[in-house]
Write an enzyme that holds these catalytic residues in place. Sequence first.
Site, mmCIF file in Angstrom:
data_model
loop_
_atom_site.group_PDB
_atom_site.id
_atom_site.type_symbol
_atom_site.label_atom_id
_atom_site.label_comp_id
_atom_site.label_asym_id
_atom_site.label_seq_id
_atom_site.Cartn_x
_atom_site.Cartn_y
_atom_site.Cartn_z
ATOM 1 C CB SER A 254 -0.879 0.010 1.255
ATOM 2 O OG SER A 254 -1.511 1.271 1.419
ATOM 3 C CE1 TYR B 64 -4.694 -2.130 5.157
ATOM 4 C CE2 TYR B 64 -3.981 0.109 4.650
ATOM 5 C CZ TYR B 64 -4.348 -1.156 4.228
ATOM 6 O OH TYR B 64 -4.355 -1.457 2.883
HETATM 7 N N1 LIG Z 1 -8.850 -0.380 -1.280
HETATM 8 C C1 LIG Z 1 -7.767 0.348 -1.087
HETATM 9 O O1 LIG Z 1 -7.814 1.598 -1.065
HETATM 10 C C2 LIG Z 1 -6.431 -0.324 -0.925
HETATM 11 C C3 LIG Z 1 -5.285 0.457 -1.066
HETATM 12 C C4 LIG Z 1 -4.042 -0.152 -0.919
HETATM 13 C C5 LIG Z 1 -3.955 -1.499 -0.641
HETATM 14 N N2 LIG Z 1 -5.097 -2.234 -0.500
HETATM 15 C C6 LIG Z 1 -4.941 -3.650 -0.220
HETATM 16 O O2 LIG Z 1 -5.512 -4.375 -1.285
HETATM 17 C C7 LIG Z 1 -5.844 -5.687 -0.831
HETATM 18 C C8 LIG Z 1 -7.256 -6.017 -1.274
HETATM 19 O O3 LIG Z 1 -8.129 -5.093 -0.647
HETATM 20 P P1 LIG Z 1 -9.464 -4.577 -1.355
HETATM 21 O O4 LIG Z 1 -9.474 -3.105 -1.202
HETATM 22 O O5 LIG Z 1 -9.598 -5.182 -2.697
HETATM 23 O O6 LIG Z 1 -10.535 -5.154 -0.315
HETATM 24 P P2 LIG Z 1 -11.839 -6.057 -0.467
HETATM 25 O O7 LIG Z 1 -12.651 -5.629 -1.645
HETATM 26 O O8 LIG Z 1 -12.446 -6.041 0.887
HETATM 27 O O9 LIG Z 1 -11.248 -7.512 -0.788
HETATM 28 C C9 LIG Z 1 -10.540 -8.231 0.171
HETATM 29 C C10 LIG Z 1 -10.436 -9.674 -0.299
HETATM 30 O O10 LIG Z 1 -9.618 -10.385 0.621
HETATM 31 C C11 LIG Z 1 -10.380 -11.463 1.195
HETATM 32 N N3 LIG Z 1 -9.927 -11.622 2.574
HETATM 33 C C12 LIG Z 1 -10.010 -10.747 3.604
HETATM 34 N N4 LIG Z 1 -9.464 -11.273 4.711
HETATM 35 C C13 LIG Z 1 -8.991 -12.503 4.370
HETATM 36 C C14 LIG Z 1 -8.335 -13.550 5.061
HETATM 37 N N5 LIG Z 1 -8.035 -13.447 6.365
HETATM 38 N N6 LIG Z 1 -8.011 -14.667 4.377
HETATM 39 C C15 LIG Z 1 -8.319 -14.802 3.081
HETATM 40 N N7 LIG Z 1 -8.946 -13.848 2.354
HETATM 41 C C16 LIG Z 1 -9.296 -12.734 3.013
HETATM 42 C C17 LIG Z 1 -11.837 -11.070 1.023
HETATM 43 O O11 LIG Z 1 -12.728 -12.173 0.989
HETATM 44 P P3 LIG Z 1 -13.351 -12.838 2.325
HETATM 45 O O12 LIG Z 1 -13.730 -11.706 3.232
HETATM 46 O O13 LIG Z 1 -14.486 -13.664 1.848
HETATM 47 O O14 LIG Z 1 -12.250 -13.681 2.894
HETATM 48 C C18 LIG Z 1 -11.776 -10.390 -0.340
HETATM 49 O O15 LIG Z 1 -11.755 -11.363 -1.371
HETATM 50 C C19 LIG Z 1 -5.625 -5.673 0.676
HETATM 51 O O16 LIG Z 1 -4.360 -6.245 0.970
HETATM 52 C C20 LIG Z 1 -5.623 -4.192 1.005
HETATM 53 O O17 LIG Z 1 -4.924 -3.913 2.193
HETATM 54 C C21 LIG Z 1 -6.332 -1.684 -0.654
#
Ligand SMILES: NC(=O)c1ccc[n+]([C@@H]2O[C@H](COP(=O)([O-])OP(=O)(O)OC[C@H]3O[C@@H](n4cnc5c(N)ncnc54)[C@H](OP(=O)(O)O)[C@@H]3O)[C@@H](O)[C@H]2O)c1
Length: 235
Positions: free
Chosen positions: A140, A152
């Site tokens: 991130s 985080y």
């Molecule tokens: N959105 C942002 O602004 C942003 C920015 C920088 C980085 N990120 C990073 O991008 C990644 C994806 O986030 P996103 O924004 O796409 O969020 P999201 O839409 O909430 O997707 C998260 C995914 O991870 C799964 N997940 C969550 N906890 C888990 C666990 N303990 N074991 C296995 N799977 C798990 C969820 O499915 P289930 O809940 O069904 O397990 C879902 O498929 C994360 O690492 C996040 O920190 C996000």
Amino acid sequence: MNDPVLLITGGSSGLGAATAAAAARAGYRLVLTARGVDRLAAFAAGLGGPERVLTLPCDVGDWSQISGVVAKTEETFGRLDAVFANAGSSVGTSFLGRSGEDPELWREMVVTNVCGPAYTARAALPALMRSRGHLVLTGSASGRGVRPGSLYSATKWAVTGLAQAIRAECVGTGVRVTIVQPGLVDTEAIPADRKDDPKLDPADVARAVLYALEQPSTVDVNEIVIRPVGQDAYK
Ligand SMILES: NC(=O)c1ccc[n+]([C@@H]2O[C@H](COP(=O)([O-])OP(=O)(O)OC[C@H]3O[C@@H](n4cnc5c(N)ncnc54)[C@H](OP(=O)(O)O)[C@@H]3O)[C@@H](O)[C@H]2O)c1
């Protein structure tokens, strides 16, 4: 069939789902994992049949589950070419206690965001060494700068260090290691107080992941920082 196999953790929504869709279009066979199997199966059904897409339930914070996923991948497809260690979660925190969640809820985020990619790497790297493959981690932009009160952000600093430690250990193996560090992306995970901030689309991050994956095998894209135009420099 020789199409490469890509494993994506957190493949049911957000960045993981967008990358799965882009990779399917690019000809990858997919292994998609998440904890919630119903949503995962519903999403995967649109990407191809069982010969192209395998879905497996997995909590990345549980070593036995993620190592089982890698074993099942090789058993099913006979190879593993790339892994997108992407699953992550966030809860708001404050060390002064002015806002955020109960500290009892912090542990799960740390286990998911730090142990998750570490376990995923440990489980997948023997297979990736055999294929001279590629590990991509979701970090991130918050893993590069200071965010007041944010545990985080600290977990994503850990992913920044993890990517470097893994790449250093992989010297001589032929394995490539990329960390993608997005700014704010329009997914379910963003906090309510940032809904109106400039945001990337998940497909923007997917293109960055595919860019790294599709370089020649002699090229290791170490880091990709991708932020929406107009995002505050300190967010
Ligand atoms: N959105 C942002 O602004 C942003 C920015 C920088 C980085 N990120 C990073 O991008 C990644 C994806 O986030 P996103 O924004 O796409 O969020 P999201 O839409 O909430 O997707 C998260 C995914 O991870 C799964 N997940 C969550 N906890 C888990 C666990 N303990 N074991 C296995 N799977 C798990 C969820 O499915 P289930 O809940 O069904 O397990 C879902 O498929 C994360 O690492 C996040 O920190 C996000």
